[in-house]
Design a protein around this motif. Structure first.
Motif, PDB file in Angstrom:
ATOM      1  N   ARG A 268      26.343 -20.067   3.393  1.00  0.00           N
ATOM      2  CA  ARG A 268      27.226 -18.916   3.259  1.00  0.00           C
ATOM      3  C   ARG A 268      26.520 -17.790   2.524  1.00  0.00           C
ATOM      4  N   SER A 269      26.901 -16.561   2.801  1.00  0.00           N
ATOM      5  CA  SER A 269      26.303 -15.421   2.117  1.00  0.00           C
ATOM      6  C   SER A 269      26.891 -15.291   0.719  1.00  0.00           C
ATOM      7  N   LEU A 270      26.120 -14.684  -0.178  1.00  0.00           N
ATOM      8  CA  LEU A 270      26.587 -14.513  -1.547  1.00  0.00           C
ATOM      9  C   LEU A 270      27.850 -13.655  -1.597  1.00  0.00           C
ATOM     10  N   ALA A 271      27.895 -12.612  -0.793  1.00  0.00           N
ATOM     11  CA  ALA A 271      29.065 -11.736  -0.786  1.00  0.00           C
ATOM     12  C   ALA A 271      30.326 -12.498  -0.386  1.00  0.00           C
ATOM     13  N   ASP A 272      30.227 -13.343   0.623  1.00  0.00           N
ATOM     14  CA  ASP A 272      31.380 -14.127   1.059  1.00  0.00           C
ATOM     15  C   ASP A 272      31.807 -15.123  -0.018  1.00  0.00           C
ATOM     16  N   ILE A 273      30.825 -15.741  -0.666  1.00  0.00           N
ATOM     17  CA  ILE A 273      31.133 -16.735  -1.703  1.00  0.00           C
ATOM     18  C   ILE A 273      31.887 -16.095  -2.848  1.00  0.00           C
ATOM     19  N   LEU A 274      31.373 -14.983  -3.334  1.00  0.00           N
ATOM     20  CA  LEU A 274      32.002 -14.322  -4.473  1.00  0.00           C
ATOM     21  C   LEU A 274      33.371 -13.759  -4.112  1.00  0.00           C
ATOM     22  N   GLY A 275      33.512 -13.290  -2.873  1.00  0.00           N
ATOM     23  CA  GLY A 275      34.797 -12.775  -2.434  1.00  0.00           C
ATOM     24  C   GLY A 275      35.869 -13.842  -2.406  1.00  0.00           C
ATOM     25  N   ALA A 276      35.486 -15.051  -2.013  1.00  0.00           N
ATOM     26  CA  ALA A 276      36.451 -16.146  -1.925  1.00  0.00           C
ATOM     27  C   ALA A 276      36.709 -16.810  -3.273  1.00  0.00           C
ATOM     28  N   LEU A 277      35.758 -16.653  -4.203  1.00  0.00           N
ATOM     29  CA  LEU A 277      35.858 -17.361  -5.479  1.00  0.00           C
ATOM     30  C   LEU A 277      37.039 -16.866  -6.311  1.00  0.00           C
ATOM     31  N   GLY A 278      37.224 -15.556  -6.364  1.00  0.00           N
ATOM     32  CA  GLY A 278      38.355 -14.998  -7.088  1.00  0.00           C
ATOM     33  C   GLY A 278      38.183 -14.961  -8.600  1.00  0.00           C
ATOM     34  N   HIS A 279      37.074 -15.473  -9.114  1.00  0.00           N
ATOM     35  CA  HIS A 279      36.785 -15.467 -10.545  1.00  0.00           C
ATOM     36  C   HIS A 279      35.342 -15.016 -10.741  1.00  0.00           C
ATOM     37  N   VAL A 280      35.004 -14.676 -11.966  1.00  0.00           N
ATOM     38  CA  VAL A 280      33.637 -14.274 -12.288  1.00  0.00           C
ATOM     39  C   VAL A 280      32.730 -15.499 -12.318  1.00  0.00           C
ATOM     40  N   ALA A 281      31.556 -15.394 -11.690  1.00  0.00           N
ATOM     41  CA  ALA A 281      30.499 -16.400 -11.816  1.00  0.00           C
ATOM     42  C   ALA A 281      29.361 -15.733 -12.574  1.00  0.00           C
ATOM     43  N   GLU A 282      29.319 -15.935 -13.887  1.00  0.00           N
ATOM     44  CA  GLU A 282      28.392 -15.187 -14.733  1.00  0.00           C
ATOM     45  C   GLU A 282      26.937 -15.465 -14.407  1.00  0.00           C
ATOM     46  N   GLY A 283      26.639 -16.635 -13.833  1.00  0.00           N
ATOM     47  CA  GLY A 283      25.252 -16.937 -13.499  1.00  0.00           C
ATOM     48  C   GLY A 283      24.666 -15.957 -12.506  1.00  0.00           C
ATOM     49  N   VAL A 284      25.488 -15.473 -11.575  1.00  0.00           N
ATOM     50  CA  VAL A 284      25.033 -14.479 -10.604  1.00  0.00           C
ATOM     51  C   VAL A 284      24.769 -13.159 -11.312  1.00  0.00           C
TER      52      VAL A 284
END
Length: 332
Positions: A268-284
């Motif tokens: 999956r692309s990073l943009a799609d992952i972050l869009g679906a996550l709904g929360h902050v992933a500080e590692g990115v």
């Protein structure tokens, strides 16, 4: 004790719920609609669905009013924003001339633009403020909200700040340890998120438990090298805020950063992952800052470099792993 928690994400909400079982606690959110919902339902359906909040917990949309609640010398202000929100919030405190005497923050990472740790950001915005520190450790918000056992560390050079934080949080299922290695605690909290992405990639590719153990162990070595160079103490990285937080974030199914890695491995692309996550992933958010700091100090951080290659340079996860395996042998 009067306590104000600034930020109604999952972690801020969970800690406010814990605090409200013993203290006069106000939870501030910038979203009026969220405050209205919290007040009527006593549940943060957006960030911590299914966790009932104590009836005694109060909610506030006015920042000045929330800060006023924490202005007394015996009060505590808990800043629960992500790293990106830290500077604006402390600047707002300063501009409003409402700076609590005792402040701790919860965020983990480096500020993206400046590559500063949270305590450095706070020092710029509140020059000379003596009683502040960081509360960190291996913790998932949902488990804290469910009143499951957790151990955290408050690090501050101020004995008063450590004592206030201990008095606020150390009860029920929560155990608090104290220390003064602010740099070590903050570096551990930042770097473990990047390493959790790496471990998620490895697990997502099906590389096995041997590979997971190797990534965690060698990742801890990277974290320690960076932290000691920046002024932290080596022993901090074998404690709760180093190894403890790394193990949890790299292996726990509730870890957002681990989830990012597993989804990247699935293609999956990073943009799609972050869009679906709904929360902050500080590692990115902080991976590039970690790598830039390492390079500026000539610190070898190959796992971090591999994560950045996957996140930002279009390198396929399996190719990044292959590059790590091709590295020359060296002494441990």
């Amino acid at each position: 004790m009067k306590v104000a928690v600034l930020g109604a994400g999952a972690w801020g909400t969970a800690l406010a719920g814990h605090l409200a079982t013993r203290h006069d606690t106000v939870l501030w959110a910038r979203d009026d609609a969220l405050v209205a919902e919290l007040s009527s339902t006593h549940e943060n359906a957006r960030y911590l669905a299914g966790v009932a909040l104590p009836a005694a917990l109060r909610y506030e949309a006015d920042l000045s009013a929330a800060l006023d609640h924490a202005l007394a010398d015996a009060a505590l202000c808990v800043v629960a924003t992500p790293v990106a929100g830290l500077r604006p919030l402390f600047r707002a405190m300063h501009d409003a001339q409402r700076v609590p005497a005792n402040v701790v923050w919860l965020c983990k990472g480096f500020e993206a633009d400046t590559q500063l740790l949270p305590h450095q950001v706070v020092a710029q915005e509140l020059a000379g403020h003596p009683a502040n520190g960081v509360l960190s450790g291996p913790s998932f918000a949902r488990e804290v909200g469910q009143n499951l056992p957790v151990a955290l560390t408050v690090a501050s050079t101020s004995a008063i700040c450590r004592e206030r934080t201990l008095a606020a949080f150390h009860h029920g299922a929560m155990r608090i340890y104290t220390g003064d290695d602010v740099i070590g605690v903050e570096v551990g909290g930042a770097v473990k998120n990047v390493l959790a992405i790496a471990t998620g990639i490895g697990d997502g590719l099906g590389l096995g438990l041997n590979a997971r153990a190797a990534l965690i162990t060698r990742g801890l070595a990277e974290m320690t090298r960076l932290g000691v160079t920046l002024g932290g103490r080596a022993e901090t990285f074998t404690g709760l805020t180093g190894l403890g937080d790394l193990i949890l974030t790299a292996t726990g199914d509730l870890s957002r950063n681990r989830t990012v890695g597993m989804q990247l491995a699935a293609g999956r692309s990073l943009a799609d992952i972050l869009g679906a996550l709904g929360h902050v992933a500080e590692g990115v958010r902080c991976a590039q800052a970690v790598l830039a700091i390492a390079r500026a100090h000539s610190i070898d951080m190959p796992i971090t470099q591999a994560v950045c290659a996957v996140l930002f340079d279009g390198v396929a996860p399996r190719d990044a792993v292959s590059a790590l395996l091709r590295r020359d042998a060296k002494a441990e």
